[in-house]
Design a protein around this motif. Structure first.
Motif, short mmCIF file in Angstrom:
data_model
loop_
_atom_site.label_atom_id
_atom_site.label_comp_id
_atom_site.label_asym_id
_atom_site.label_seq_id
_atom_site.Cartn_x
_atom_site.Cartn_y
_atom_site.Cartn_z
N ARG A 93 -47.39 4.11 24.56
CA ARG A 93 -46.85 3.26 25.61
C ARG A 93 -45.34 3.45 25.65
N PHE A 94 -44.86 4.01 26.75
CA PHE A 94 -43.46 4.44 26.85
C PHE A 94 -42.81 3.79 28.06
N GLY A 95 -41.63 3.18 27.85
CA GLY A 95 -40.88 2.59 28.94
C GLY A 95 -39.53 3.26 29.10
N LEU A 96 -39.09 3.43 30.35
CA LEU A 96 -37.80 4.08 30.60
C LEU A 96 -37.27 3.67 31.97
N PRO A 97 -35.96 3.79 32.19
CA PRO A 97 -35.39 3.52 33.51
C PRO A 97 -35.93 4.48 34.55
N CYS A 125 -41.69 2.20 34.32
CA CYS A 125 -40.25 2.22 34.61
C CYS A 125 -39.76 0.80 34.89
N ASP A 126 -38.57 0.49 34.37
CA ASP A 126 -37.98 -0.83 34.60
C ASP A 126 -36.50 -0.76 34.25
N LEU A 127 -35.78 -1.84 34.50
CA LEU A 127 -34.38 -1.93 34.11
C LEU A 127 -34.27 -2.07 32.60
N THR A 128 -33.15 -1.60 32.04
CA THR A 128 -32.99 -1.56 30.59
C THR A 128 -33.24 -2.90 29.91
N GLU A 139 -44.78 -4.66 23.76
CA GLU A 139 -45.55 -4.14 24.89
C GLU A 139 -45.39 -2.63 25.01
N PHE A 140 -44.36 -2.06 24.35
CA PHE A 140 -44.13 -0.61 24.34
C PHE A 140 -44.05 -0.11 22.90
N ASP A 141 -44.45 1.14 22.70
CA ASP A 141 -44.24 1.79 21.41
C ASP A 141 -42.83 2.36 21.34
N LEU A 142 -42.35 2.89 22.46
CA LEU A 142 -41.00 3.44 22.54
C LEU A 142 -40.39 3.08 23.89
N VAL A 143 -39.08 2.90 23.91
CA VAL A 143 -38.37 2.73 25.18
C VAL A 143 -37.08 3.54 25.14
N LEU A 144 -36.70 4.06 26.28
CA LEU A 144 -35.41 4.73 26.45
C LEU A 144 -34.51 3.76 27.19
N SER A 213 -31.27 -1.81 45.11
CA SER A 213 -32.62 -1.29 44.96
C SER A 213 -32.84 -0.86 43.51
N HIS A 214 -34.05 -1.10 43.01
CA HIS A 214 -34.42 -0.59 41.69
C HIS A 214 -34.58 0.92 41.72
N SER A 215 -34.80 1.48 42.90
CA SER A 215 -35.17 2.89 43.03
C SER A 215 -33.94 3.81 43.04
#
Length: 283
Positions: A93-97, A125-128, A139-144, A213-215
């Motif tokens: 489970r990986f999260g990143l901007p 993907c989400d904000l830091t 909720e994540f194993d790793l996040v950037l 915008s988040h995008s």
């Protein structure tokens, strides 16, 4: 006629990038070595595979071979993965901007998934600050994550640092003293947004958010349209936009720092993915 994996991987890399130089970076070989592999392959099949004009492109025979080459290389990777890393299966489970996913990591994620088909990558993907909050809830194993300074996340592994720049379209020439700076920024909580607003307020410079915008794609489109300026890491500035050098209206921005956070884990899949991402992203 026998094809070897390296030759086919060089061929696929050149076809995908339309550049011997870029292909060399993808396969970790020199440009001359890649060129030699392509010549070797063309001699083997007895036909030219690329049209070498102003722009490099596949011949009709090259397009046919590309279909086979991708199947052969993928099958080779599947077989190697099965016998070399039989333990690599499960879920990561990986999260990143979102902007990192768009600019840097799409190829990395695709490459890892092809090398380890039995690992399920769940990427969000989400904000830091949102990523960090969810990471703390496991909720994540790793996040950037993006940081103002490395000590913001003391347990993280800093992957790289990058200069932040003011960015606008080619029509921006000057700013007026009394006019607010028109800003195109992500919604709160966003590291770049906070950095931009804080630096302007230190100069007592008026500002106004004209587009939010988040995008990453949405932000770039708004800046291209001339709605305002934004803040981006230097290596994420697209060719069609320009860096606006610091001046009396726009202060110099501090560097941003990128860090990878991971929960302590004995999960081989998670540890393998961490090593792969760091290796690909380290400058």
């Amino acid at each position: 006629m026998l094809f070897d994996a390296l030759t086919l991987e060089c061929f696929i890399a050149v076809a995908d990038t339309a550049s011997f130089t870029s292909a060399a970076g993808k396969v970790a070989r020199t440009q001359s070595a890649v060129s030699q592999q392509i010549s070797k392959l063309e001699s083997l099949v007895g036909k030219p595979l690329f049209l070498r004009g102003r722009h490099l492109s596949l011949t009709s025979e090259g397009e046919i071979l590309l279909t086979y080459a991708k199947k052969i290389v993928q099958l080779n990777r599947d077989a190697m993965d099965r016998f070399k890393h039989p333990e690599l299966q499960g879920e990561v489970r990986f999260g990143l901007p979102e902007d990192f996913a768009s600019v840097f990591l799409s190829d990395v994620l695709t490459e890892y998934a092809s090398l380890h088909p039995r690992i399920m990558l769940n990427v969000e993907c989400d904000l830091t600050l949102n990523l960090f909050a969810r990471f703390k809830k496991k909720e994540f194993d790793l996040v950037l994550v993006k940081m103002n300074k490395p000590e913001d996340f003391p347990n993280g592994m800093e992957v790289w640092s990058e200069a932040l720049e003011w960015v606008g379209n080619s029509n921006i020439t000057r700013f007026e003293d009394d006019d607010p700076v028109q800003l195109v920024l992500s919604p709160q909580p966003c590291v770049y947004r906070a950095r931009a607003i804080h630096s302007l307020e230190k100069l007592n410079k008026k500002w106004r958010i004209v587009f939010s915008s988040h995008s990453y794609a949405g932000t770039i489109a708004a800046v291209k349209a001339g709605m305002g300026i934004t803040v981006l890491p230097r290596n994420m500035v697209p060719d069609e936009l320009k860096i606006i050098r610091a001046n009396k209206y726009l202060p110099k921005l501090d560097d941003t720092h990128i860090s990878l956070l991971k929960h302590n884990s004995t999960n081989y899949a998670v540890n393998s993915f961490e090593e792969f991402v760091v290796e690909r992203l380290k400058p």
